[in-house]
Design an enzyme around this catalytic site. Structure first.
Site, PDB file in Angstrom:
ATOM      1  CG  ASP A   1      11.711   2.534   4.749  1.00 53.95           C
ATOM      2  OD1 ASP A   1      10.820   3.561   4.686  1.00 53.95           O
ATOM      3  OD2 ASP A   1      12.132   3.604   3.303  1.00 53.95           O
ATOM      4  CG  HIS A   2      13.528   6.198   6.877  1.00 54.70           C
ATOM      5  ND1 HIS A   2      14.363   4.352   7.059  1.00 54.70           N
ATOM      6  CD2 HIS A   2      14.037   6.757   6.495  1.00 54.70           C
ATOM      7  CE1 HIS A   2      15.243   4.908   5.377  1.00 54.70           C
ATOM      8  NE2 HIS A   2      14.772   6.342   4.667  1.00 54.70           N
TER       9      HIS A   2
ATOM     10  CB  CYS B   1       9.492   2.610   1.491  1.00 50.41           C
ATOM     11  SG  CYS B   1       9.670   1.831  -0.122  1.00 50.41           S
ATOM     12  N   GLY B   2       8.840   5.105   1.151  1.00 51.01           N
ATOM     13  CA  GLY B   2       8.651   6.531   0.669  1.00 51.01           C
ATOM     14  C   GLY B   2       7.763   7.146   0.064  1.00 51.01           C
ATOM     15  CB  THR B   3       8.279   5.219  -3.888  1.00 46.32           C
ATOM     16  OG1 THR B   3       9.599   4.237  -3.397  1.00 46.32           O
ATOM     17  CG2 THR B   3       8.555   6.635  -3.683  1.00 46.32           C
ATOM     18  N   GLY B   4       6.479   3.366  -2.069  1.00 48.79           N
ATOM     19  CA  GLY B   4       5.639   1.938  -1.972  1.00 48.79           C
ATOM     20  C   GLY B   4       7.035   1.212  -3.184  1.00 48.79           C
ATOM     21  CB  ILE B   5       9.545   1.946  -6.028  1.00 45.96           C
ATOM     22  CG1 ILE B   5       8.127   2.716  -6.798  1.00 45.96           C
ATOM     23  CG2 ILE B   5      10.178   1.351  -7.019  1.00 45.96           C
ATOM     24  CD1 ILE B   5       8.971   4.007  -6.869  1.00 45.96           C
ATOM     25  N   GLY B   6      10.686   0.052  -3.602  1.00 43.37           N
ATOM     26  CA  GLY B   6      11.764  -0.386  -2.702  1.00 43.37           C
ATOM     27  C   GLY B   6      10.970  -2.124  -2.168  1.00 43.37           C
TER      28      GLY B   6
ATOM     29  CG  HIS C   1      -7.879  -9.201 -12.456  1.00 47.14           C
ATOM     30  ND1 HIS C   1      -7.677  -8.596 -14.171  1.00 47.14           N
ATOM     31  CD2 HIS C   1      -9.400  -9.945 -12.797  1.00 47.14           C
ATOM     32  CE1 HIS C   1      -9.126  -8.026 -13.643  1.00 47.14           C
ATOM     33  NE2 HIS C   1      -9.384  -8.561 -14.315  1.00 47.14           N
TER      34      HIS C   1
ATOM     35  NE  ARG D   1      -9.073 -12.733 -18.445  1.00 48.18           N
ATOM     36  CZ  ARG D   1     -10.619 -12.962 -17.663  1.00 48.18           C
ATOM     37  NH1 ARG D   1     -11.572 -12.924 -17.854  1.00 48.18           N
ATOM     38  NH2 ARG D   1     -10.279 -11.653 -17.623  1.00 48.18           N
ATOM     39  CG  HIS D   2      -7.417 -13.455 -13.386  1.00 48.36           C
ATOM     40  ND1 HIS D   2      -7.324 -12.855 -14.653  1.00 48.36           N
ATOM     41  CD2 HIS D   2      -8.964 -13.174 -13.723  1.00 48.36           C
ATOM     42  CE1 HIS D   2      -8.299 -11.444 -15.143  1.00 48.36           C
ATOM     43  NE2 HIS D   2      -9.311 -12.220 -14.667  1.00 48.36           N
TER      44      HIS D   2
HETATM   45  C1  RB5 Z   1      14.170   6.058   2.007  1.00 47.05           C
HETATM   46  O1  RB5 Z   1      14.446   7.064   1.922  1.00 47.05           O
HETATM   47  C2  RB5 Z   1      13.169   5.458   0.735  1.00 47.05           C
HETATM   48  O2  RB5 Z   1      14.337   5.343  -0.333  1.00 47.05           O
HETATM   49  C3  RB5 Z   1      12.240   4.272   1.183  1.00 47.05           C
HETATM   50  O3  RB5 Z   1      11.686   4.803   2.116  1.00 47.05           O
HETATM   51  C4  RB5 Z   1      11.390   4.143  -0.421  1.00 47.05           C
HETATM   52  O4  RB5 Z   1      10.952   4.779  -0.676  1.00 47.05           O
HETATM   53  C5  RB5 Z   1      12.336   3.188  -1.253  1.00 47.05           C
HETATM   54  O5  RB5 Z   1      11.742   2.731  -3.012  1.00 47.05           O
END
Ligand code: RB5
Length: 143
Positions: free
Chosen positions: A8-9, A65-70, A98, A132-133
């Protein structure tokens, strides 16, 4: 390797950097991400990337993405996807050995202790350990 990358951006610069690095190493990179900072929604990027991945032919995918989390959460909602949000070379190694991750996620706004390229190198050189994995990964797929 044949690698899909999407972002994403929040990770345009990181995507460009990784794409160039992979290309210089002779890998084939399919870029499904955005190349501008105009806002997009990471669930849409994750859906598009997974749809393309499921067409087949890719060794693995990279989601940014910004954090990789979303984007990793969104990818992991889709059947058959094991997207690992990694932080360092240890988690990058485990993601393959694993978890047999088929996607790796990183954040463009995250300060890593190691170069993202080094994490990818570790992931790409690692092999799934099976045993096991394998049983655990099969259980994930049945959830
Ligand atoms: C976008 O602003 C940001 O929320 C997205 O890139 C990401 O970090 C979400 O997890």
């Amino acid at each position: 390797m044949n690698i899909l990358i999407a972002n994403d951006h929040g990770a345009v610069d990181l995507k460009k950097r990784i794409e160039l690095w992979l290309s210089q190493k002779g890998h084939t990179v399919r870029n499904l991400g955005v190349d501008s900072e105009e806002r997009v929604d990471y669930p849409d990027i994750a859906r598009m990337a997974v749809q393309e991945f499921k067409q087949g032919g890719f060794d693995f995918g990279i989601l940014l993405c910004g954090t990789g989390i979303g984007i990793s959460i969104a990818a992991n909602r889709q059947p058959g996807i094991r997207c690992a949000l990694v932080h360092d070379s240890f988690t990058a190694l485990m993601a393959k050995e694993h978890n047999n991750a088929n996607f790796i996620a990183l954040g463009g706004r995250v300060q890593y202790r190691e170069r993202p390229e080094d994490l990818l190198e570790v992931f790409m050189n690692a092999r799934f350990q099976g045993g096991r994995h394998e049983e655990r990964v099969e259980k994930i797929d049945k959830l």
